[in-house]
Structure formats: C-alpha cells, structure tokens
Design an enzyme around this catalytic site. Structure first.
Site, short mmCIF file in Angstrom:
data_model
loop_
_atom_site.label_atom_id
_atom_site.label_comp_id
_atom_site.label_asym_id
_atom_site.label_seq_id
_atom_site.Cartn_x
_atom_site.Cartn_y
_atom_site.Cartn_z
N GLY A 295 -6.11 1.31 2.70
CA GLY A 295 -6.44 1.13 1.29
C GLY A 295 -7.79 0.46 1.11
O GLY A 295 -8.57 0.82 0.21
N THR B 117 -1.67 -1.50 8.65
CA THR B 117 -2.45 -0.26 8.71
C THR B 117 -2.58 0.37 7.32
O THR B 117 -3.65 0.86 6.95
CB THR B 117 -1.81 0.73 9.68
OG1 THR B 117 -1.53 0.07 10.93
CG2 THR B 117 -2.72 1.92 9.94
N ASP B 118 -1.51 0.36 6.55
CA ASP B 118 -1.57 0.85 5.16
C ASP B 118 -2.59 0.05 4.36
O ASP B 118 -3.41 0.61 3.63
CB ASP B 118 -0.21 0.71 4.49
CG ASP B 118 0.69 1.92 4.72
OD1 ASP B 118 0.18 2.97 5.13
OD2 ASP B 118 1.91 1.80 4.47
N LEU B 119 -2.52 -1.27 4.48
CA LEU B 119 -3.41 -2.12 3.69
C LEU B 119 -4.87 -1.92 4.08
O LEU B 119 -5.75 -1.82 3.21
CB LEU B 119 -3.02 -3.59 3.87
CG LEU B 119 -1.64 -3.98 3.34
CD1 LEU B 119 -1.27 -5.39 3.75
CD2 LEU B 119 -1.59 -3.84 1.82
N ASP C 207 3.23 3.65 8.39
CA ASP C 207 2.53 2.49 8.94
C ASP C 207 3.10 2.05 10.29
O ASP C 207 2.36 1.85 11.25
CB ASP C 207 2.60 1.35 7.93
CG ASP C 207 1.98 0.07 8.47
OD1 ASP C 207 0.80 -0.17 8.20
OD2 ASP C 207 2.70 -0.70 9.16
#
Length: 411
Positions: free
Chosen positions: A186, A181-183, A149
């Site tokens: 997802g 960015t990860d969230l 991320d």
C-alpha cells in the site's frame, strides 16, 4: 485563508478491498484526495465482517463496523455498485470521467471482462492513472495465482529471517505480527501514484501501475537481500539478536524485558559498567564488536545474568542516563499510554453515524503546508453511505433514477 491539503484537487476511484489497496487509498485520503470507495451491494469490503472486535456505541453495544475495517478506510466515501452488471459497469465508466486515479486489486484479467481494465478506461479518460495491486503482478508464471500476505511473507523470504534461531528453544520461521507485506505494498502504491500524478502534471498523460506483493516483499528485504546477493549465502534467523552487532537484542530483567542496542564499543562499555561487570568491557575476547560477534555464545549468557539481576526501570533509567540505547517492549496498552504518543496526539476521535465516535490512529504524515487539525476527518463510511450523494451530485442522476437502480439491485 485556510490552506488546502496537498491532494484536495485529486479524486480517486477505489475498487480495492481488504488491506493493501485500502491502505494506499487511505493515505491518499489523508493527503486530501476525494476517495470514492466502490463496494458490493449488501456485503461491501470483506473486512467489514472481520470481527470481533467491532466499534461500540455509547451504550457499549457492538455496531456492525469491524475494527479491522476501521483501520484502513477513514476519509473515504462509500458507494455500493454491482460492477458485474452492465448497468453497474456503465455507472462506473461515468464515474471514471470525473476521477484522476483508479485503484483496484482484482485478479488478473477479471476487470477486462467487464470492460473496466486500463486500456478500456483510458479510452474515455486518456490522462487516467490506473494502479493494479495483485499478489504476483500482471505477468509471469504465478500471475493468475491469488496472493495473500501470509503466503507472500513465506514465499518472499521474510519468514526465513524472522523468528528465533533454529538451534534455540522456539526456533523456526515466524510471520510478522501485522500484515507487513500488504501494508508496504500500500505504501509503495501510494508513492507510485503520486509519482504518476506528478508526471501527468508535466506531460499531460496518464499511465498504468503494476504493483505486486511478491515484488514488494523481495524489495523490502533491504540489507538482508543485499547480503545474500553479495555473499551468495542465505541469511538465517536471529530472533531478537543482530547478525552483525553484539549486544543488540532483548534481555530479561527481574520484572520484564528490555531492548539493548549497543551500536559501538563505547556504548557496550557503559552498558556493562552500569551492570557492575566492567571486567567484560576490556576482556580480550569481548573488547571489540567483531570479537563479541565471534564469541557471542559465551558472552550473551554472561550479559543475560547481569541484566536479570535488576528491574526494567533500573536498566532504562541507568542506561538512558549514560546514553546507551535501550527501551521497553510495550504492549498496546503501554503504547497508547506512552507520554510521547500522547504528546504527539496519535489517537483521534471522530464522529461516527452508528458508534457516536470512533478512535482512529492519526496519519503520521505531518505537513506544514496543510491543515494539521484532523478533527473534521471523515470516519470510515457505512456501507453505501454516500451512494445517493455521489450519483446525484457528481453524475447528475435524479432521485427517481437512483431509486430505480436500487430496486434493480445495481446499487
């Protein structure tokens, strides 16, 4: 008759770990899907060890469940399985026959070596929806790079527009305070999976979904990306100010900070009138937003001095009374004591095998056609908590079979 949740007919085989993939599968679990989380025997999801802090038991002692892990894994069943072994791979292929979705975030090509890639699994489950989450996608010169991320926030441009202006104290690039960015990856993965399931309902076919953190980061630049594409000029960092609206930023009060967001000239006029500086409302250099943007460097210090003269409560009370958008900058202690957060019951307590109960943030997805009471939500599972249950009830393995597999280190 109790209404079922929207995805209660869907089963997800979750091979992902850390955050982007688990955030997606937690969304699906919140919507009612049966999510089976596959983890490495003896270790599990990396985030299980990302503490402190950890969940605490009734006596205040730390459990082995890291708070980071708890944030992204509620509502799932944990099965330990060594998928690097031939027997583990065979078990996984058995499970795939009973699942609608496979979610994974292994390096490009790694699962193909195990015969667990999309092409291999769709041969045994033709209507399978298979979603891969990687840093850079399945093709291109960076495909085989590991993606994190923080790196993607930098490479994808987010940090170029986040942080204080370079010409001010503390200026320079900053990452977001959470793994944004990860969230967002997802979230996009959740949407893509739901779309693929809807299409499967129409034509009976499955499909492959290629989700990349870099793709998501570039896409989520939104107006900043559009500004660049249509002007050719890279946007710069503005800290807590706005490039196109003044004042639209934070200000220091006598006892804390507030955000003031004047979206039009009328709101600006009310703002300065409350502060006793009505003369700034009709000033020839500040009367309209384009003028305020042009002359921000001389106007903002005047506004800052005006705000500094009063308390945070004064400004919030007075500005709310005249309809000027404003608000405090809360820490998380403030957030979870906020009356609106309390009224919306955003925090829930669920039973937990080792902690007694754990506090979790309720899903923000509220649907009238599904149960609204999440009291029965399953807590984030202990490592391998549901291994026997899934192998016995779903695959029909005997207790003796399971014991043998465990002695071999497969489970």
């Amino acid at each position: 008759m109790t209404a079922q949740k929207a995805l209660s007919h869907i089963r997800v085989l979750d091979l992902s770990r850390v955050l982007a993939g688990p955030w997606c599968s937690q969304n699906l679990a919140d919507l009612g899907a049966d999510v089976i989380k596959i983890e490495r025997p003896g270790a599990g999801d990396d985030t299980r060890a990302w503490g402190p802090p950890y969940a605490r038991d009734a006596d205040g002692n730390d459990t082995t469940e890291a708070a980071y892990y708890l944030a992204a894994n509620r509502g799932k069943r944990s099965v330990t399985m060594d998928i690097a072994s031939a027997e583990g791979q065979a078990l996984l292929r058995e499970l795939v026959k009973h699942c609608d979705v496979v979610l994974e975030n292994y390096k490009v090509g790694q699962l193909k070596r195990y015969g667990l890639d999309y092409d291999s699994l769709k041969a045994i489950k033709p209507d399978l929806v298979y979603c891969s989450v990687t840093g850079f996608g399945q093709d291109g010169p960076y495909a085989h790079r590991a993606g994190y991320d923080f790196l993607i926030q930098g490479m994808g441009g987010l940090m170029s527009v986040t942080g204080e202006r370079d010409d001010l104290p503390g200026g320079g690039p900053q990452k977001a305070g959470v793994a944004l960015t990860d969230l967002m990856t997802g979230m996009y993965a959740t949407i893509a999976i739901l779309a693929a399931l809807t299409q499967r309902d129409r034509d009976g076919g499955g499909q492959y979904i290629d989700m990349a953190l870099l793709d998501v980061q570039v896409a989520m630049l939104a107006n900043m990306g559009s500004n660049y594409l249509n002007s050719g000029k890279p946007p710069k960092r503005w800290g807590n100010a706005h490039p196109n609206i003044v004042p639209y930023q934070t200000f220091a009060c006598s006892d804390g900070y507030i955000i003031v967001a004047t979206g039009n000239d009328g709101q600006y006029q009310k703002f300065v009138e409350v502060g006793g500086r009505g003369d700034l409302a009709l000033h020839e250099r500040y009367a309209t937003n384009p003028l305020r943007v042009k002359n921000r460097d001389e106007l903002v210090p005047l506004l800052a001095a005006m705000v500094q003269a009063h308390s945070r409560d004064f400004w919030i009370d007075q500005l709310e009374a005249v309809g000027v958008p404003c608000g405090p900058i809360n820490n998380l202690d403030d957030v979870y004591k906020n009356p609106q957060v309390l009224a919306r019951e955003l925090v829930m307590e669920v039973p937990h095998p080792t902690a007694g109960t754990v506090k979790l943030v309720r899903s923000p997805m509220r649907m009238s056609g599904a149960p609204s009471d999440d009291a029965a939500t399953m807590p984030p599972p202990l490592l391998g908590q549901h291994t026997d249950e899934v192998l016995r009830d779903l695959l029909g393995h005997s207790d003796a079979d399971i014991t043998t597999l465990r002695h071999k280190g497969i489970l």
